[in-house]
Design a protein around this motif. Structure first.
Motif, PDB file in Angstrom:
ATOM      1  N   ILE A 106       0.842  -1.192   0.000  1.00  0.00           N
ATOM      2  CA  ILE A 106       0.000   0.000   0.000  1.00  0.00           C
ATOM      3  C   ILE A 106       0.881   1.247   0.000  1.00  0.00           C
ATOM      4  N   PRO A 107       0.616   2.221  -0.887  1.00  0.00           N
ATOM      5  CA  PRO A 107       1.437   3.435  -0.933  1.00  0.00           C
ATOM      6  C   PRO A 107       1.487   4.139   0.427  1.00  0.00           C
ATOM      7  N   GLU A 108       2.683   4.535   0.842  1.00  0.00           N
ATOM      8  CA  GLU A 108       2.906   5.298   2.072  1.00  0.00           C
ATOM      9  C   GLU A 108       2.333   4.604   3.309  1.00  0.00           C
ATOM     10  N   VAL A 109       2.398   3.270   3.322  1.00  0.00           N
ATOM     11  CA  VAL A 109       1.817   2.533   4.446  1.00  0.00           C
ATOM     12  C   VAL A 109       2.563   2.818   5.754  1.00  0.00           C
ATOM     13  N   GLU A 110       3.889   3.012   5.658  1.00  0.00           N
ATOM     14  CA  GLU A 110       4.656   3.311   6.878  1.00  0.00           C
ATOM     15  C   GLU A 110       4.143   4.590   7.532  1.00  0.00           C
ATOM     16  N   HIS A 111       3.926   5.608   6.712  1.00  0.00           N
ATOM     17  CA  HIS A 111       3.428   6.887   7.218  1.00  0.00           C
ATOM     18  C   HIS A 111       2.044   6.721   7.835  1.00  0.00           C
ATOM     19  N   ALA A 112       1.184   5.989   7.143  1.00  0.00           N
ATOM     20  CA  ALA A 112      -0.189   5.789   7.622  1.00  0.00           C
ATOM     21  C   ALA A 112      -0.205   5.023   8.942  1.00  0.00           C
ATOM     22  N   LEU A 113       0.589   3.965   9.043  1.00  0.00           N
ATOM     23  CA  LEU A 113       0.600   3.147  10.261  1.00  0.00           C
ATOM     24  C   LEU A 113       1.235   3.894  11.431  1.00  0.00           C
ATOM     25  N   GLU A 114       2.215   4.749  11.141  1.00  0.00           N
ATOM     26  CA  GLU A 114       2.793   5.550  12.215  1.00  0.00           C
ATOM     27  C   GLU A 114       1.737   6.492  12.800  1.00  0.00           C
ATOM     28  N   HIS A 115       0.909   7.061  11.925  1.00  0.00           N
ATOM     29  CA  HIS A 115      -0.181   7.912  12.403  1.00  0.00           C
ATOM     30  C   HIS A 115      -1.165   7.098  13.245  1.00  0.00           C
ATOM     31  N   LEU A 116      -1.462   5.881  12.810  1.00  0.00           N
ATOM     32  CA  LEU A 116      -2.386   5.036  13.570  1.00  0.00           C
ATOM     33  C   LEU A 116      -1.808   4.666  14.932  1.00  0.00           C
ATOM     34  N   ARG A 117      -0.507   4.356  14.961  1.00  0.00           N
ATOM     35  CA  ARG A 117       0.126   4.038  16.251  1.00  0.00           C
ATOM     36  C   ARG A 117       0.064   5.230  17.203  1.00  0.00           C
ATOM     37  N   MET A 118       0.337   6.422  16.669  1.00  0.00           N
ATOM     38  CA  MET A 118       0.266   7.625  17.489  1.00  0.00           C
ATOM     39  C   MET A 118      -1.162   7.862  17.976  1.00  0.00           C
ATOM     40  N   CYS A 119      -2.108   7.607  17.091  1.00  0.00           N
ATOM     41  CA  CYS A 119      -3.518   7.788  17.450  1.00  0.00           C
ATOM     42  C   CYS A 119      -3.918   6.815  18.552  1.00  0.00           C
ATOM     43  N   PHE A 120      -3.433   5.579  18.474  1.00  0.00           N
ATOM     44  CA  PHE A 120      -3.722   4.592  19.512  1.00  0.00           C
ATOM     45  C   PHE A 120      -3.219   5.096  20.869  1.00  0.00           C
ATOM     46  N   GLU A 121      -1.987   5.593  20.895  1.00  0.00           N
ATOM     47  CA  GLU A 121      -1.423   6.089  22.153  1.00  0.00           C
ATOM     48  C   GLU A 121      -2.225   7.279  22.688  1.00  0.00           C
TER      49      GLU A 121
END
Length: 227
Positions: A106-121
């Motif tokens: 998926i394009p830019e998946v690292e960026h997207a998942l980092e945002h999700l991890r931050m959102c989880f925290e």
């Protein structure tokens, strides 16, 4: 994400009651569809059962805590904490790593998942935890905050599933990158809108694909994760 709504046992129950049942491609499987403002989650029976079991578990925690005499509550919460520890392997961040590997196309998946991890925290303690859990995990929560640790390193699949449901029910993508130009008919206005539309569609497409893969990942190992 609209963090004003809080995911709780009653909300999960309402979601499941209001969700429409749809047939999957395999007619032998029936899934529950949860419609968010823009994202959709397709929950197979195993994940619906996990949400129900999670809600029941929290209700049982509340009942056990409420029935205990005040002087016994500290000892009880310590015992409940030990009973709950097995629920948190693998951890949320380990599940994020697995998701990153499965969604690497998926394009830019690292960026997207980092945002999700931050959102989880950011949303975990205020939105994803039930009051009864906070009482049981109070010492661990304080330890994590004092050590500047991560909630995703200590909590597991049930909280990951709650988070995915929360994302689906709360995520809204802005339809424009910025303010609309005053002259909507101008060439520059049309170009701005075209760029904005492409950006919006790319965000939506990537987010939906990530949610779909995450749900499939959980379904594949639901028997061991949510036993």
């Amino acid at each position: 994400l609209n963090t004003k709504h809080h995911l709780g046992p009653a909300m999960v129950q309402d979601l499941l009651q209001q969700a429409g049942s749809v047939r999957a491609k395999d007619a032998r499987k029936e899934v529950v569809m949860i419609n968010g403002p823009q994202l959709v989650a397709y929950l197979p029976h195993s994940l619906v059962a996990a949400l129900v079991r999670d809600r029941q578990r929290v209700s049982q925690l509340a009942a056990r805590i409420n029935k205990a005499p005040s002087k016994e509550r500290e000892r009880l919460t310590e015992r409940l904490f030990l009973e709950e520890k097995f629920l948190h392997r693998p951890t949320v961040n380990e599940l994020f790593v697995k998701l990153r590997n499965r969604a690497s196309h998926i394009p830019e998946v690292e960026h997207a998942l980092e945002h999700l991890r931050m959102c989880f925290e950011y949303t975990f303690e205020s939105t994803l935890m039930f009051p009864e859990e906070k009482e049981v995990y109070n010492d661990l929560l304080e330890e994590i905050k004092q050590d500047e640790g991560k909630f995703g390193d200590k909590f597991g699949a049930y909280h990951f599933l709650r988070f995915l449901v929360f994302v689906v029910t709360g995520a809204v993508f802005a339809e424009t990158l910025g303010a609309e130009p005053a002259d909507r008919s101008s060439a520059s206005s049309q170009r701005t809108k075209a760029v904005s539309d492409r950006h919006y569609k790319a965000l939506f497409s990537s987010a939906q694909a990530i949610i779909d893969i995450a749900m499939r990942d959980l379904e594949e190992v639901a028997i061991s994760l949510f036993a």
